[in-house]
Design a protein around this motif. Structure first.
Motif, mmCIF file in Angstrom:
data_model
loop_
_atom_site.group_PDB
_atom_site.id
_atom_site.type_symbol
_atom_site.label_atom_id
_atom_site.label_comp_id
_atom_site.label_asym_id
_atom_site.label_seq_id
_atom_site.Cartn_x
_atom_site.Cartn_y
_atom_site.Cartn_z
ATOM 1 N N GLU A 1 3.054 8.547 5.061
ATOM 2 C CA GLU A 1 1.762 7.956 4.687
ATOM 3 C C GLU A 1 1.237 7.087 5.825
ATOM 4 N N ARG B 1 -4.284 9.786 2.939
ATOM 5 C CA ARG B 1 -4.491 10.506 1.678
ATOM 6 C C ARG B 1 -5.532 9.808 0.810
ATOM 7 N N GLU B 2 -5.450 8.456 0.837
ATOM 8 C CA GLU B 2 -6.322 7.692 -0.051
ATOM 9 C C GLU B 2 -7.444 7.087 0.780
ATOM 10 N N PHE C 1 8.942 9.174 3.265
ATOM 11 C CA PHE C 1 7.634 9.313 2.620
ATOM 12 C C PHE C 1 6.688 8.194 3.032
ATOM 13 N N TYR D 1 0.846 -1.208 0.000
ATOM 14 C CA TYR D 1 0.000 0.000 0.000
ATOM 15 C C TYR D 1 0.879 1.255 0.000
ATOM 16 N N SER E 1 17.932 9.927 -1.933
ATOM 17 C CA SER E 1 16.582 10.310 -2.361
ATOM 18 C C SER E 1 16.027 9.532 -3.540
ATOM 19 N N ASN E 2 16.729 8.527 -4.038
ATOM 20 C CA ASN E 2 16.197 7.809 -5.195
ATOM 21 C C ASN E 2 14.918 7.047 -4.826
ATOM 22 N N PRO E 3 13.805 7.373 -5.512
ATOM 23 C CA PRO E 3 12.535 6.728 -5.137
ATOM 24 C C PRO E 3 12.452 5.259 -5.531
ATOM 25 N N ARG E 4 13.395 4.784 -6.338
ATOM 26 C CA ARG E 4 13.375 3.376 -6.728
ATOM 27 C C ARG E 4 14.012 2.501 -5.649
ATOM 28 N N MET F 1 0.546 -4.976 -6.728
ATOM 29 C CA MET F 1 -0.235 -3.775 -6.413
ATOM 30 C C MET F 1 -1.424 -4.226 -5.571
ATOM 31 N N LYS G 1 2.906 1.438 -3.267
ATOM 32 C CA LYS G 1 2.049 1.509 -4.439
ATOM 33 C C LYS G 1 2.303 0.339 -5.381
ATOM 34 N N MET G 2 3.566 -0.024 -5.532
ATOM 35 C CA MET G 2 3.926 -1.128 -6.409
ATOM 36 C C MET G 2 5.261 -1.670 -5.911
ATOM 37 N N HIS H 1 14.788 9.297 1.806
ATOM 38 C CA HIS H 1 13.618 10.062 1.405
ATOM 39 C C HIS H 1 12.410 9.154 1.211
ATOM 40 N N MET I 1 1.321 -7.826 -11.200
ATOM 41 C CA MET I 1 1.558 -7.225 -12.508
ATOM 42 C C MET I 1 2.921 -7.694 -13.011
#
Lengths: 188, 822
Positions: free
Chosen positions: A176, A186-187, A172, A14, A160-163, A56, A17-18, A168, A51
């Motif tokens: 959440e 948020r969701e 984040f 969650y 900070s690489n989001p992968r 997901m 996201k993926m 970072h 996927m």
């Protein structure tokens, strides 16, 4: 309601996201087989979508995760210690993002990195303190420490690489998470 | 007699490099500034010898305490102030190891006040010009800033909590300015610390001892230990402690603080650049609360100070051999230099500064090359919008450019749809009201990101920068309707899927697809710098062109040759691509007819001749198509191929006509330096057999590319028969490590296994005696570590793509020196 371990796995998807099962296992520090078992059950029940190796949540999955938050942490939003912890996090959130931004725009300045690590160290300590209320938050502290050691070792990507499981990114995901705990996801 | 543990900065100015480790980077840096003849606030350093006797101790030894005491007295004399007295001498305490490492103690500032001296400081500062309340406020801020830092750094508590807890007591002291209220504030600090479970001495001298011990302790902090382990830094190197008198830019009328760059850090222009704030401290400059004066127009400095600053910058540049960033403070008309270090700069400025410094004789050309990084060269050569097309493009909206770069694609308003369209091969611009972590999938796959709201610190901005993707945030003119899947600008509504072009630097979003081109470095400083690199380089750089246009663009890089030119690339890029694909399929179906062979020969000759004519007599290495490679499958369907065709020499009906075509094209272009390369071989015998074929053909030289371990291991036995052997770096690294083809060879992956290392060295040695040219071509040669490793192994021929050639040129120029140093 979800069992604790099921929640941890679904919550990780969650928040990300993926994500691939191996990533979830690494982040949670759980054996891959355990994660795969939860995922297989989730696919069976229509909560998780596969996927092509990346997982997901379907809406049923998101609902189950949010339901767990509501049921488990309903009382915490009013708990003074939790509230103080949350407010302190929100207060340091903007400065933290500014520091990451400074680090990026200075092309990885060492002093900017050091400031980021100082904030993260302090936050990790706060996470350990609040783990009396939410034990799994100690897991975030360990993730921050692991990544910080790699950043210190020169893996700049992990700032900070989001992968990747970057500082970072953990920040984040935690944001959440704590929003959902405080009853304002948020969701929704 | 004991060796001294504490040294005055003035006494270590002439110290030899070997003992520099004992005093750490901070202190030797200060000493260096003194040598350069600039005024530095007086300071002393506690050497690593003191660390060694104090490691793990709960208190300072009598000897160390005594020496610190004497050094403090000397600071008092030099600065005409009194520690914990009046006028107050305040000091900063810093850690300083030979290598700076994370986890070491931060600076503690403003140490040296108690209630009595803080009260006197307030009166004195008020008399100096700040007015009586201004003086009290300054004293309180200085004192509480110390307490917040001391709490955080020495006591590992929470400084913000402390400030909050004493806020009322501070307000009372500010109102009255009375000594009694300063005393009350001090008691309130003690109480607030106790609430955090902490305890601290109130005597500044004892606080100094604690700060010194905290520096020593920080050597053994978790982070510092992990860092040393990882970088194999000896655990017993130890740290130093530097203690320096503080100077104040807000004490007295003729004071202020500034940051100066010896050159413009954006353009590199030689002009004093920076800011000065009269009557203020450094933190006011950082906070941006007050607008400072511009140093390039004098900055409000007194003329004598301005002149002294200008003269010092020139001297300092000669000492440091670089453009510098200088922190300075003027106290009562006297200029002090607090810190000097190499200035941060843009890529453009880096190149300009390097070339200028060499031109002015500050550095040698060799040193100039080291002032620029490959990353900076690559950034200068990043793709940009075609200038002609851009001139006529319509600006749709303007926001804040928050991650530089140019890109164009179709606008998608939802992260999941963006990811799906991008997966289908489309260039996608993600256009969102704002982004959140939930949009990450779309952001990863988009070529650019635009948001209607948010600033430079928004999620979109921060994530785009991490991904190195163009991003414009805060395009408030764009109204997005997520339900209708449309967006509206200036009354006009556009559907999702509308093409946009994004400039992440200027913040402009254009309508339509503006073509993106890769900039060619033209004349100018970069070319000069690269020419210096070429003249020092001891290696030959070839350029792997994929088309005639590439060959033309490669010209000004003056390559040693053109290679490895892939005949398949030329055939696929030509107008006869379809005819070639048909012919290939016929070959795969087993057609060996003369008609087909003639057709192949004609197509190949037509594809190659213009290129060979264009380069006149320059050396060209042409690689023949390899039916067994994964790339051949991209041209046509290889499903039905007979297995022998997968072998490099397995199909004479395919190979012979192509070889004849290369020979014909070389003859027609009157080029005698054309080498035909066979790809995919696994033994010296195959290479030798190919060489015989080439000899029979006439007019050509023979060579091979080495893509696998077997070929690399055996190639030495074939050096007699060929004139060129190219090691394919990308293929060798991937096949030996097992990296899949789609994984990029970043810094972490572009490494050679030890076994490969040995084979390369053996091959280079074997080739040294003969006339064969051994080179390395392919991916990863823009990576400094890999290129330098190959260079050390004796490789002197390299071939890279046009895009990474400029960076490789720079690296080869930088490496030339390393070789001479050996």
């Amino acid at each position: 309601m979800l069992a604790e371990n099921d929640f941890l796995v679904l919550n990780s998807i969650y928040l990300k996201k993926m994500a691939a099962p191996a990533t979830v296992a690494e982040v949670l520090g759980l054996p891959l087989a355990d994660v795969e078992r939860v995922v297989a059950a989730g696919i069976e029940s229509g909560e998780v979508l596969d996927m092509g190796g990346q997982l997901m949540l379907d809406s049923a999955g998101s609902e189950a995760v949010l339901e767990f938050y509501q049921q488990t942490y309903a009382g915490l939003a009013a708990d003074p210690e939790m509230l103080a912890f949350y407010q302190r996090f929100e207060a340091v959130n903007t400065p933290f993002i500014k520091l990451v931004s400074d680090w990026q725009t200075s092309e990885g300045d060492e002093r900017a990195k050091e400031k980021i690590c100082k904030v993260v160290e302090k936050h990790a300590k706060a996470l350990d303190d609040i783990s009396s209320r939410i034990p799994r938050y100690a897991g975030y502290a360990r993730r921050f420490e692991r990544t910080m050691a790699k950043v210190d070792a020169g893996e700049r990507e992990l700032v900070s690489n989001p992968r990747l499981d970057s500082l970072h990114n953990i920040w984040f995901e935690f944001h959440e998470d704590v929003l959902a705990v405080m009853g304002r996801p948020r969701e929704a | 007699m004991h060796e001294a543990l504490v040294w005055d900065i003035a006494d270590i100015a002439g110290i030899d490099a070997a003992s520099a480790g004992k005093f750490g980077g901070k202190a030797t840096g200060l000493a260096r500034m003194r040598v350069a003849g600039v005024a530095v606030p007086p300071a002393f350093v506690i050497s690593t010898d003191a660390f060694h006797v104090s490691r793990g101790a709960k208190e300072l030894s009598a000897q160390l305490r005594g020496e610190v005491e004497r050094a403090l007295r000397r600071l008092e004399t030099e600065s005409a102030r009194k520690f914990a007295g009046d006028p107050a001498l305040l000091v900063s305490v810093r850690s300083g190891a030979q290598v700076s490492m994370p986890g070491m103690m931060d600076t503690v500032l403003n140490l040296g006040l108690d209630a009595a001296s803080a009260h006197l400081l307030g009166q004195r500062a008020g008399a100096g010009g700040a007015g009586s309340t201004g003086g009290v406020e300054f004293a309180l801020d200085t004192w509480l800033r110390f307490w917040a830092m001391y709490t955080e750094i020495v006591l590992a508590g929470d400084g913000d909590d402390l400030r909050e807890a004493v806020a009322d007591a501070r307000a009372a002291a500010l109102r009255s300015g009375a000594r009694a209220d300063f005393d009350a504030l001090e008691r309130s600090v003690t109480t607030a610390l106790a609430a955090q479970g902490l305890e601290a001495p109130l005597d500044p001298r004892l606080q100094l001892d604690q700060a010194i011990l905290a520096v020593f302790r920080s050597w053994d902090s978790r982070r510092a230990r992990a860092y040393r382990e990882h970088h194999r830094i000896p655990d017993d190197l130890g740290t130093t402690v530097t203690i320096q008198a503080m100077v104040f830019g807000n004490l007295g009328a003729r004071s202020g603080t500034g940051v100066a760059f010896t050159r413009n850090p954006n353009t590199g222009e030689r002009v004093l650049y920076g800011e000065f704030l009269a009557g203020r401290q450094g933190e006011d400059l950082v906070s941006g609360a007050v607008t400072p004066a511009d140093l390039s127009s004098g900055g409000g400095l007194e003329p004598a100070v301005h002149e002294a600053l200008l003269a010092a910058t020139t001297r300092l540049e000669h000492v440091y051999k670089d453009a510098l960033d200088i922190e300075l403070t003027v106290e009562d008309g006297k200029l002090f230099f607090l810190q000097v270090r190499p200035a941060k700069r843009t890529a453009q400025a880096a190149v300009q500064i390097a070339v200028d410094l060499a031109g002015e004789g500050v550095v040698t050309q060799e040193q100039a090359l080291r002032l620029v990084s490959v990353e900076q060269v690559n950034r200068l050569l990043q793709p940009t919008f075609d200038a002609t097309a851009l001139a006529t493009a319509k600006v749709l909206a303007t926001g804040t450019g928050s991650s530089p770069g140019n890109a164009a694609g179709v606008a998608l308003l939802d992260a999941d749809r963006a990811a799906e369209r991008a997966a289908g091969g489309e260039a996608v611009v993600l256009l969102r009201p704002t982004t959140s972590p939930l949009d990450i999938r779309g952001m990863l796959t988009a070529c650019a990101i635009v948001t209607a709201r948010g600033g430079a610190l928004s999620h979109a901005a921060v994530v785009s920068r991490a991904l190195d993707k163009p991003c414009v945030v805060g395009c408030e003119a764009i109204a997005i309707d997520l339900q209708a899947r449309t967006f509206t600008v200036a009354g006009q509504t556009y559907p999702e899927g509308t093409a946009l072009s994004v400039d992440g630097e200027t913040g402009r979003v254009y309508a339509g697809l503006v073509p993106v081109t890769t900039a060619r470095s033209g004349a100018g400083p970069l070319d000069r710098l690269l020419q210096w690199a070429d003249s020092r380089s001891r290696a030959a750089l070839w350029i792997t062109s994929r088309s005639l246009a590439d060959v033309e663009a490669a010209k000004h890089a003056a390559p040693a040759g053109h290679g490895i030119i892939s005949l398949s690339d030329l055939l696929v890029a030509s107008s006869t691509a379809q005819a070639f694909a048909d012919a290939l399929e016929a070959v795969w179906k087993g057609d060996t007819s003369l008609a087909l062979q003639q057709k192949l020969e004609l197509l190949a000759e037509q594809a190659l001749t213009p290129l060979l004519e264009h380069v006149k007599g320059e050396a060209v290495d042409v690689r023949l198509p390899n039916l067994g490679s994964s790339r051949a499958g991209l041209v046509a369907d290889a499903a039905a191929m007979p297995p022998q065709l997968l072998l490099p020499l397995g199909s004479p009906a395919f190979l012979h006509p192509l070889l004849r075509a290369v020979a014909q094209a070389a003859k027609r272009a009157e080029n005698e330096q054309v080498t035909a390369l066979i790809a995919g071989v696994t033994s010296a015998a195959e290479i030798a057999a190919f060489a015989r074929l080439v000899t029979d053909c006439g007019g050509l030289r023979a060579g091979a590319t080495l893509e696998n371990l077997a070929a690399l291991e055996d190639a030495a036995s074939a050096i007699e028969s060929v004139s060129a052997l190219w090691i394919d770096s990308g293929e060798i690294i991937r096949t030996t490590h097992g990296f899949p083809p789609e994984v990029p060879l970043g810094d972490q992956r572009a490494t050679l296994l030890p076994s490969v290392h040995r084979l390369v060295v053996d091959l280079v040695r074997a080739a040294a005696a003969g006339s064969v040219r051994v080179g390395v071509a392919g991916e990863g040669l823009g990576n400094a570590a890999l290129l330098s490793a190959l260079h050390e192994m004796g490789c002197r021929n390299f071939s890279t793509s046009l895009t990474s050639a400029q960076g490789t040129r720079l690296l080869l120029g930088q490496m030339a020196k390393e070789v001479r140093d050996d």
